[in-house]
Motif scaffolding. Structure first.
Motif, PDB file in Angstrom:
ATOM      1  N   HIS A   1     -44.521  -9.511 -50.600  1.00 26.30           N
ATOM      2  CA  HIS A   1     -44.712 -10.372 -49.428  1.00 26.30           C
ATOM      3  C   HIS A   1     -43.842 -11.628 -49.543  1.00 26.30           C
ATOM      4  O   HIS A   1     -43.186 -12.054 -48.565  1.00 26.30           O
ATOM      5  N   MET A   2     -43.841 -12.238 -50.745  1.00 28.93           N
ATOM      6  CA  MET A   2     -43.031 -13.433 -50.950  1.00 28.93           C
ATOM      7  C   MET A   2     -41.538 -13.116 -50.788  1.00 28.93           C
ATOM      8  O   MET A   2     -40.774 -13.926 -50.242  1.00 28.93           O
TER       9      MET A   2
ATOM     10  N   LEU B   1     -50.506  -8.227 -57.589  1.00 21.62           N
ATOM     11  CA  LEU B   1     -49.368  -9.120 -57.795  1.00 21.62           C
ATOM     12  C   LEU B   1     -48.083  -8.526 -57.212  1.00 21.62           C
ATOM     13  O   LEU B   1     -47.229  -9.252 -56.691  1.00 21.62           O
ATOM     14  N   LEU B   2     -47.963  -7.194 -57.311  1.00 20.73           N
ATOM     15  CA  LEU B   2     -46.786  -6.530 -56.749  1.00 20.73           C
ATOM     16  C   LEU B   2     -46.741  -6.706 -55.236  1.00 20.73           C
ATOM     17  O   LEU B   2     -45.687  -7.001 -54.660  1.00 20.73           O
ATOM     18  N   VAL B   3     -47.917  -6.533 -54.583  1.00 24.62           N
ATOM     19  CA  VAL B   3     -47.979  -6.715 -53.124  1.00 24.62           C
ATOM     20  C   VAL B   3     -47.630  -8.155 -52.759  1.00 24.62           C
ATOM     21  O   VAL B   3     -46.876  -8.415 -51.803  1.00 24.62           O
TER      22      VAL B   3
ATOM     23  N   ARG C   1     -36.610 -13.629 -47.700  1.00 22.93           N
ATOM     24  CA  ARG C   1     -35.525 -13.009 -46.943  1.00 22.93           C
ATOM     25  C   ARG C   1     -35.453 -13.589 -45.524  1.00 22.93           C
ATOM     26  O   ARG C   1     -34.367 -13.865 -44.984  1.00 22.93           O
ATOM     27  N   ALA C   2     -36.645 -13.756 -44.899  1.00 20.26           N
ATOM     28  CA  ALA C   2     -36.680 -14.314 -43.543  1.00 20.26           C
ATOM     29  C   ALA C   2     -36.140 -15.744 -43.538  1.00 20.26           C
ATOM     30  O   ALA C   2     -35.374 -16.138 -42.647  1.00 20.26           O
TER      31      ALA C   2
END
Length: 538
Positions: A485-486, A479-481, A491-492
């Motif tokens: 990623h989210m 979930l941390l990964v 940010r993008a």
């Protein structure tokens, strides 16, 4: 009373010997328990000291080592000591708290103070790791110079000194009790020897002095020996005049020596000792004699010893394999190593470890995570649904299955040794608080003993707790990964939106400029039109 004692001196003497022997046995057993209890106390004090020292060595120093190494190299592998300390510090404090409560230590609040300081230190080190990840080394160095480890050491030192003094006091008392018990054993043996030998001598002296009365007394003594000490005859006839004095005396002395040697052997832990002349036919007639009762006592003590050995075997196995469960954090490594070591410890041949996969609650399955056979790791893939096969049945029923006859096509892992396959199968669900976390299968040529099955069931509880924790850690990491990623995606998108806003603002400014120019042109045209009208009117 004196007349009664004088007329029955032989019976009184032998009764005294028997009583002393029984008292010696009782005191010896009691002192052995005292010795065992105090040995356990000494062991507990060492456990408390090691666990207490682990607060600095296993937590604070390990945290500092991992964070410094990561900050210097940016190698995430060097964070392993840091992560290990995060996992271990809570169980370590629980263990110390449990041991001190068991010892009735009255200053447990100091342990909570140390734990609070360590928790603050862990949080502080977590902030340093975050700075190192951002490469903010100036802020990292500033935090490092605060030397928060010294605050932990101050609280730890205030806790360690009285705890160690308390443990030394317990250990000293245990050693004193141990020595007292040993001295009592030796003293009782000496007293028994001092009383027994003169009594035997007195019996012999009186037997030589008396004539007919002595003969009758000897015959009575022989019958007493047969009825209460050791029944050595194959028939139940009473002693007759034909039996010689020498035979009676020899039999009495021999019985005393047998009893003394027998008791000494038992006291020394030699439970293989036998009573000379005791056959199965004679054993039936000695159920109420001292010899029979001593044999029963020996068998009971031997049984107690075997039970202690089994308990020690179980405790050592749980401690050894529990240490593996505590040290490893990767679920696959835990599965492989625990299964391999368990098979070796049980002298089994094959084994498989299934772990519950319930990410989809509507369709939970048991997934094969480790397989081991004939000292080699096996690489297999298999999933089992609830109730499918014996493993699925054990999962569904949450109960152990033990078979001594296995179907020929059940075991798929071959040994390379021909057609011979194990014929004993043990399937144990790994459960804790009635929640199944997996199933373990073990196959062996030898029969699994009840204490071995109990050992696997107890280990299964620890494995269930570890696997549940490991699965939660894996899920948390996953979930941390995903969260990271989210976050990157957001940010993008945020950057893209910012650029679009800048373009829109630039477009709006351009449109405003052109509108302004257009309005100026309209005003100019209106002015020219007004002048033209004036010229036409004129």
């Amino acid at each position: 009373m004196r007349k009664i004692i004088k007329n029955n001196w032989l019976i009184v003497s032998f009764a005294a010997i028997v009583l002393l022997i029984l008292v010696n046995i009782w005191i010896t057993i009691r002192n052995n328990k005292v010795i065992e209890q105090n040995s356990q106390l000494e062991k507990h004090t060492e456990e408390v000291k090691l666990a207490t020292q682990g607060i600095l060595n296993g937590t604070v120093h390990t945290l500092d080592l991992g964070v410094r190494g990561y900050a210097l190299t940016k190698d995430t592998n060097l964070l392993s000591p840091y992560k290990s300390a995060l996992v271990k510090h809570e169980p370590l404090f629980r263990k110390i708290d449990s041991l001190l409560r068991e010892q009735k230590y009255d200053k447990l609040d100091s342990l909570q103070i140390v734990k609070h300081e360590v928790d603050k230190y862990i949080q502080f080190m977590g902030e340093m790791v975050a700075l190192a990840e951002k490469d903010s080394m100036a802020a990292f160095t500033k935090m490092l110079k605060q030397d928060k480890g010294y605050d932990v050491w101050v609280k730890y030192a205030a806790f360690e000194k009285p705890v160690f003094a308390f443990q030394d006091q317990i250990k000293y008392k245990a050693q004193q009790n141990y020595q007292t018990a040993m001295y009592q054993n030796i003293l009782i043996q000496i007293i028994l020897l001092i009383i027994t030998l003169p009594t035997v001598y007195f019996i012999i002296y009186r037997l030589r002095k008396e004539s007919k009365e002595r003969r009758m007394l000897l015959l009575e003594l022989e019958n007493y020996n047969q009825n209460y000490f050791f029944h050595s005859r194959t028939q139940t006839e009473q002693a007759t005049e034909e039996i010689s004095v020498k035979d009676i005396l020899d039999n009495s002395i021999q019985n005393i020596r047998r009893a003394s040697d027998f008791v000494k052997n038992i006291a020394n832990g030699n439970y293989s000792v036998t009573w000379e002349g005791m056959t199965e036919a004679i054993r039936e007639k000695n159920t109420t004699t001292l010899a029979g009762e001593l044999l029963q006592m020996k068998e009971q003590m031997q049984q107690v010893k075997e039970e202690d050995q089994k308990r020690n075997w179980i405790n050592e196995g749980l401690s050894y394999l529990g240490e593996i469960l505590r040290k490893e954090s990767d679920l696959t490594k835990i599965s492989d190593r625990v299964l391999a070591e368990l098979i070796k410890y049980l002298n089994a041949n094959q084994g498989a470890l299934f772990i519950l996969q319930d990410e989809n609650p509507a369709k939970p399955v048991l997934q094969l995570r480790a397989a081991y056979a004939y000292n080699r790791k096996k690489y297999l893939n298999k999933e089992i649904a609830p109730g499918e096969g014996l493993a699925g049945q054990a999962w569904q029923e949450a109960d152990t299955i033990y078979l001594t006859q296995i179907p020929q096509d059940y075991i798929k892992i071959s040994s390379g040794l021909g057609d011979a396959r194990p014929n004993n199968l043990l399937i144990v669900p790994l459960k804790y608080d009635d929640k199944i976390q997996g199933v373990i299968e073990l196959a062996s040529f030898k029969t699994f003993q009840p204490h071995e099955i109990a050992f696997v069931e107890k280990l299964g509880e620890s494995m269930a707790v570890t696997f549940a924790s490991a699965k939660i850690s894996e899920k948390t990491s996953r979930l941390l990964v995903e969260t990271q990623h989210m976050t990157e995606l957001m940010r993008a998108q945020e950057e893209e939106m910012r650029q679009n806003m800048e373009e829109m603002m630039a477009t709006q400014e351009e449109m405003e400029r052109k509108r302004h120019e257009y309005m100026q042109q309209v005003e100019q045209l209106k002015m020219e039109n007004d002048e033209l009208k004036k010229m036409v009117i004129a």
